[in-house]
Design an enzyme around this catalytic site. Structure first.
Site, PDB file in Angstrom:
ATOM      1  N   ASN A   1       0.870  -1.182   0.000  1.00 45.66           N
ATOM      2  CA  ASN A   1       0.000   0.000   0.000  1.00 45.66           C
ATOM      3  C   ASN A   1       0.907   1.232   0.000  1.00 45.66           C
ATOM      4  OD1 ASN A   1      -1.788   2.058   0.488  1.00 45.66           O
ATOM      5  ND2 ASN A   1      -2.355   1.379   2.565  1.00 45.66           N
TER       6      ASN A   1
ATOM      7  N   LYS B   1       0.116   4.258  -0.216  1.00 42.59           N
ATOM      8  CA  LYS B   1      -0.496   5.464   0.383  1.00 42.59           C
ATOM      9  C   LYS B   1      -0.254   6.666  -0.547  1.00 42.59           C
ATOM     10  CE  LYS B   1      -0.035   3.229   4.804  1.00 42.59           C
ATOM     11  NZ  LYS B   1       0.104   3.302   6.251  1.00 42.59           N
TER      12      LYS B   1
ATOM     13  N   HIS C   1      -9.263   1.102   5.426  1.00 43.41           N
ATOM     14  CA  HIS C   1      -7.955   1.342   6.062  1.00 43.41           C
ATOM     15  C   HIS C   1      -8.145   2.296   7.237  1.00 43.41           C
ATOM     16  CE1 HIS C   1      -3.833   2.562   6.704  1.00 43.41           C
ATOM     17  NE2 HIS C   1      -3.480   1.466   6.047  1.00 43.41           N
TER      18      HIS C   1
ATOM     19  N   GLU D   1      -6.519   4.738   8.162  1.00 40.52           N
ATOM     20  CA  GLU D   1      -6.347   6.163   7.821  1.00 40.52           C
ATOM     21  C   GLU D   1      -7.635   6.723   7.231  1.00 40.52           C
ATOM     22  OE1 GLU D   1      -2.736   5.566   5.565  1.00 40.52           O
ATOM     23  OE2 GLU D   1      -1.764   4.987   7.448  1.00 40.52           O
TER      24      GLU D   1
ATOM     25  N   GLU E   1      -4.781  -4.846  10.765  1.00 44.41           N
ATOM     26  CA  GLU E   1      -3.765  -3.800  10.929  1.00 44.41           C
ATOM     27  C   GLU E   1      -3.999  -3.062  12.245  1.00 44.41           C
ATOM     28  OE1 GLU E   1      -2.060  -2.636   6.780  1.00 44.41           O
ATOM     29  OE2 GLU E   1      -3.604  -1.238   7.367  1.00 44.41           O
TER      30      GLU E   1
ATOM     31  N   GLY F   1       3.000   2.470  10.784  1.00 44.44           N
ATOM     32  CA  GLY F   1       3.946   3.576  10.623  1.00 44.44           C
ATOM     33  C   GLY F   1       4.709   3.941  11.888  1.00 44.44           C
TER      34      GLY F   1
ATOM     35  N   SER G   1       3.992  -1.879  10.404  1.00 47.94           N
ATOM     36  CA  SER G   1       5.443  -1.956  10.607  1.00 47.94           C
ATOM     37  C   SER G   1       6.016  -3.321  10.252  1.00 47.94           C
ATOM     38  CB  SER G   1       5.810  -1.548  12.038  1.00 47.94           C
ATOM     39  OG  SER G   1       5.453  -0.190  12.256  1.00 47.94           O
TER      40      SER G   1
HETATM   41  P1  13P Z   1       3.413   0.539   7.623  1.00 47.50           P
HETATM   42  O1  13P Z   1       3.911  -0.737   7.007  1.00 47.50           O
HETATM   43  O2  13P Z   1       4.101   1.757   7.079  1.00 47.50           O
HETATM   44  O3  13P Z   1       3.368   0.477   9.104  1.00 47.50           O
HETATM   45  O4  13P Z   1       1.887   0.695   7.130  1.00 47.50           O
HETATM   46  C1  13P Z   1       1.029  -0.381   7.232  1.00 47.50           C
HETATM   47  C2  13P Z   1      -0.213  -0.046   6.483  1.00 47.50           C
HETATM   48  O5  13P Z   1      -0.953   0.825   6.891  1.00 47.50           O
HETATM   49  C3  13P Z   1      -0.492  -0.787   5.248  1.00 47.50           C
HETATM   50  O6  13P Z   1      -1.786  -0.552   4.797  1.00 47.50           O
END
Ligand code: 13P
Length: 254
Positions: A9, A11, A99, A101, A171, A177, A217
């Site tokens: 992903n 983003k 997600h 976010e 997740e 992150g 992560s």
């Molecule tokens: P990270 O791998 O940067 O922690 O993000 C995970 C994520 O949100 C994948 O959709």
């Protein structure tokens, strides 16, 4: 047998030129993988690059393209939004829905997400449906109730045949992150729980066939021990999917 999947992903990262180089490096780095049947790699770049990404991976059965979001309506006066049909028409086959976010920054509700899942499936896109608890929810021991509710409201009202086209991604928000991944034990515990409630809602056969990804992560160093768990069927990778070498190492970790 359920599919093993590693999905990247991206983003809101990369310009078009950077996106093309990254896809190029990934495709080159994974050329041996494309002969192996039970693994699937998914790349989820930003909307403007979907068509290019689909073109660059056309004919490679082990690499598919996903969008990071879609709207809940089929079409119409929704300025700035992207429909499932538009995504499908670019050659993408998957769409990430729910997600954290989107849930947290854009206040997307369970109802809205359930409608997105419905339209995605109706259109012919496979949803990668995300669930996961906040740090405070884990600290208060509510993580299982939170995840159960997200799945109940988002996907458990689907028919068996619809649900069989859904990929689940666990997740934990506190791991996204932050550099602090769920431990392999924490990931396995939640994935086994998710598989159990899928089995209760549908059947053991359906739950055994559902791909459940871990995200948060996950990187080139920890992917192998996370993926070694029996109920972890791969990962949804953020930051580490932006570096070809790391992403390829992750794909080769299961
Ligand atoms: P990270 O791998 O940067 O922690 O993000 C995970 C994520 O949100 C994948 O959709």
């Amino acid at each position: 047998m359920r599919k093993k999947i590693v999905a990247g992903n991206w983003k809101m990262n990369k310009t078009l030129t950077e996106a093309i180089s990254l896809i190029d490096e990934i495709v080159t780095g994974l050329k041996d993988l494309v002969k192996n049947d039970d693994k699937l790699v998914i790349i989820a770049p930003p909307f403007p690059y979907l068509m290019k990404a689909a073109e660059m991976t056309k004919g490679l059965n082990q690499i598919e393209i996903a969008a990071q979001n879609c709207h809940s309506n089929e079409k119409g006066a929704f300025t700035g939004e992207i429909s499932a049909a538009m995504i499908l028409s670019t050659g993408a086959k998957f769409v990430i829905i729910g997600h954290s976010e989107r849930r947290n920054y854009f206040k997307e509700t369970d109802d809205f997400l359930a409608k997105k899942v419905e339209i995605a499936l109706k259109t012919g896109l496979k949803p990668i449906f995300c669930c996961g608890e906040l740090l405070s929810e884990r600290q208060s021991g509510n993580q299982f109730d939170i995840v159960r509710n997200q799945l109940k409201n988002g996907v458990f009202n689907l028919s068996e045949s619809e649900f069989s086209n859904v990929v689940i991604a666990y997740e934990p928000v506190w791991a996204i992150g932050t550099g602090v991944n769920a431990s392999p034990e924490q990931a396995q515990e939640m994935h086994a729980f998710i598989r159990k409630i899928i089995s209760e809602n549908y059947s053991t056969q359906i739950s055994e066939n559902t791909t459940i990804l871990y995200g948060g992560s996950c990187n080139a160093q920890n992917a192998a021990e996370l993926f070694a768990n029996p109920d972890v069927d791969g990962g949804l990778i953020g930051g580490a999917s932006l570096i070809a070498k790391d992403f390829i190492t992750i794909v080769n970790s299961y």
